[in-house]
Design a protein around this motif. Structure first.
Motif, short mmCIF file in Angstrom:
data_model
loop_
_atom_site.label_atom_id
_atom_site.label_comp_id
_atom_site.label_asym_id
_atom_site.label_seq_id
_atom_site.Cartn_x
_atom_site.Cartn_y
_atom_site.Cartn_z
N ASN A 20 0.84 -1.21 0.00
CA ASN A 20 0.00 0.00 0.00
C ASN A 20 0.87 1.26 0.00
OD1 ASN A 20 -2.69 1.05 0.13
ND2 ASN A 20 -2.44 1.46 2.31
N MET A 21 1.92 1.25 0.82
CA MET A 21 2.82 2.41 0.87
C MET A 21 3.51 2.61 -0.48
SD MET A 21 4.59 2.54 4.63
CE MET A 21 4.61 0.89 5.25
N GLU A 44 3.49 6.06 -2.68
CA GLU A 44 4.66 6.86 -3.05
C GLU A 44 4.82 6.96 -4.57
OE1 GLU A 44 7.97 5.11 -0.93
OE2 GLU A 44 8.00 3.32 -2.19
N GLU A 45 4.40 5.92 -5.28
CA GLU A 45 4.44 5.98 -6.75
C GLU A 45 3.44 7.02 -7.27
OE1 GLU A 45 6.32 4.41 -8.95
OE2 GLU A 45 7.37 3.01 -7.61
N LEU A 46 2.26 6.99 -6.70
CA LEU A 46 1.20 7.91 -7.12
C LEU A 46 1.60 9.37 -6.90
CD1 LEU A 46 -1.93 8.39 -7.82
CD2 LEU A 46 -2.28 8.34 -5.35
N LYS A 102 10.65 11.49 -5.32
CA LYS A 102 10.57 10.19 -5.98
C LYS A 102 10.80 9.06 -4.98
CE LYS A 102 15.02 11.32 -8.02
NZ LYS A 102 15.67 11.73 -9.22
N PRO A 103 10.30 7.85 -5.31
CA PRO A 103 10.43 6.74 -4.37
C PRO A 103 11.89 6.34 -4.21
CG PRO A 103 8.90 6.24 -6.17
CD PRO A 103 9.61 7.48 -6.55
N PRO A 104 12.25 5.69 -3.08
CA PRO A 104 11.36 5.42 -1.94
C PRO A 104 11.30 6.61 -0.99
CG PRO A 104 13.52 4.46 -1.54
CD PRO A 104 13.61 5.11 -2.89
N LEU A 133 1.07 9.33 5.59
CA LEU A 133 2.12 9.99 4.82
C LEU A 133 2.12 11.48 5.19
CD1 LEU A 133 4.31 9.63 2.67
CD2 LEU A 133 2.64 10.39 0.97
N LEU A 134 3.27 11.95 5.67
CA LEU A 134 3.39 13.35 6.09
C LEU A 134 4.15 14.15 5.04
CD1 LEU A 134 4.41 12.89 9.87
CD2 LEU A 134 2.17 12.60 8.81
#
Ligand code: 4AD
Ligand code: MG
Length: 424
Positions: free
Chosen positions: A231-232, A236-238, A268-270, A339-340
């Motif tokens: 889910n995380m 982060e991709e979105l 960008k991820p991560p 997510l902050l």
């Protein structure tokens, strides 16, 4: 002659164009009238010379009058937008009474005349950024196998606790305005697997802060066969996709708000991940003693994110600090993540893995003191082929507040609903 938009003007240097829009600024000298014309794509300066037969009409025209004009385009570095139009035709479409908005007016007054203030450059740019952002979110979901679905807004099944529920009279029964589409998305995910929705959510928040609205837009997703970590990754991709796209395709809007596009390119991820317990440690180092079990508030989130450049996940909160539907990670924690956003903005997403076992869910509903009758349909999902699943909800205005560096969340939506404002 077909009307063009102001943004098309650079292609017409030395030629004649027809434009229509509103009088943004107006200045008359003895021999010239200068009108800055505004349309949805920008502004351009128009000049009316003394010998024009409509000189007096142009001289008298008021701010925000709608007009249709024709003129010859020439390059002019000093003019806003770099071009100027010498008019050979000028018509009033709709006259304007004296426009109430002038320079340096109070925030309260601008909120009273929000329906007119939306014409300002600032609101126009915000609404464009918002539309682009929502478009990028949709693009990402589409490219990643998610179906857009439409859950109900009127419900009897609360999702995020009774204290912020808006109740309404539903033909003699009590119903609520939706706080979250989550429970319905869970149902639909057992059909379409990966789903999302964009809906208004309502929170009867008694708090007056710069990050709470009563009505806000909620982008929510639910995914079958996905755990908290998966889910995380989706979140982060979105977020990264949308930030990158905004920076690449619309850097000028970001700059308008004082946001450096390269700061968005860096998203960008991560994203960094801190467990709740690690977060308490970090807060302690920063001089804040948050007792174990308590949800971090604005102050704590600010301290955590002030010096960060990228969003930060805080995962596995104490069970008592979160909602009834979250799956246990261990005896004391639940498998969830907030997510902050960086630079002091704080929470923009809340997400979790859901309890998918029947007995565990019934137990949790009891422990949270909820009425099992209201949740029968939701519990039912655990009776017929339940699977592990997770999901999240993103606050659109909170996200925009971060990206555009806004001081107050109300400026991320055209008509904000706050504790003391439901008009206009
Ligand atoms: O953290 P919340 O309450 O989580 C849920 O509603 C979950 N059921 C979502 C899900 O898993 N499908 O709300 C999610 C987000 C918050 O992170 C915040 O960005 C935003 O919604 N939010 C608000 N935004 C503006 N004004 C308010 N009063 C908000 N309350 C929550
Ligand atoms: Mg939350």
């Amino acid at each position: 002659m077909a009307f063009k938009h102001i943004a098309e003007i650079p292609g017409y240097v030395g030629k004649e164009v027809a434009l229509r829009g509103w009088v943004h600024r107006h200045r008359a000298t003895k021999n010239n009238v200068f009108i800055v014309l505004r349309d949805s794509t920008g502004v351009v300066q128009c000049v009316v010379k003394k010998d024009a037969k409509f000189f007096e009409d142009a001289e008298r025209v008021g701010i925000e009058t709608s007009i249709a004009v024709k003129g010859t385009v020439k390059k002019d570095e000093r003019a806003p937008g770099g071009h100027e139009l010498t008019l050979n035709s000028f018509k009033v479409v709709g006259p304007s009474e004296e426009f109430p908005i002038t320079k340096d007016q109070s925030t309260e007054f601008l909120l009273d005349v929000r329906h007119l203030w939306l014409r300002s450059q600032r609101m126009t740019q915000m609404m464009k950024a918002r539309a682009y952002l929502l478009g990028y979110f949709r693009d990402w979901f589409k490219e990643n196998g998610f179906w857009e679905v439409s859950p109900p807004i009127l419900t009897v099944t609360g999702c995020e606790g009774g204290s912020t529920l808006f109740s309404i009279d539903y033909f003699g029964r009590k119903a609520y305005l939706s706080q979250s589409a989550q429970l319905y998305l869970e149902a639909i995910s057992y059909s379409l697997e990966r789903v999302y929705s964009l809906t208004p959510s309502f929170r009867a928040e008694k708090s007056r802060t710069t990050r709470h609205l009563i009505e806000y837009w909620h982008l929510e997703a639910e995914e079958a066969f996905v755990d908290n970590e998966g889910n995380m990754k989706i979140e982060e991709e979105l977020i990264s996709y949308a930030c990158q796209k905004l920076a690449k395709e619309h850097p000028q809007i970001l700059k308008f708000f004082g946001r450096e596009p390269k700061e968005m390119l860096a998203v960008k991820p991560p994203f960094e991940r801190l467990s709740y317990d690690e977060m308490l440690e970090e807060l302690k180092h920063k001089g804040i003693d948050l007792p174990w079990g308590e949800d971090p508030g604005a102050k704590e989130e600010k301290a955590l994110t002030m010096d960060r450049k990228k969003p930060l996940f805080v995962y596995n909160y104490p069970r008592g600090a979160k909602a009834f539907y979250m799956k246990k990670a261990d005896e004391k924690h639940v498998a969830c993540a907030d997510l902050l956003a960086p630079e002091g903005h704080g929470e923009i997403i809340g997400g979790s893995e859901r309890i998918w076992d029947l007995k565990e869910l019934l137990q949790s509903i009891k422990e949270f003191g909820l009425n099992p009758k209201d949740y029968e349909w939701y519990v039912d999902l655990r009776r017929y082929g339940s699977v592990p699943h997770s999901g999240f909800g993103l606050g659109v205005e909170r996200t925009l507040k971060w990206i555009l560096k806004l001081e107050h969340i109300r400026d991320a939506v055209p008509f904000p609903r706050t504790i003391n404002r439901v008009y206009p």
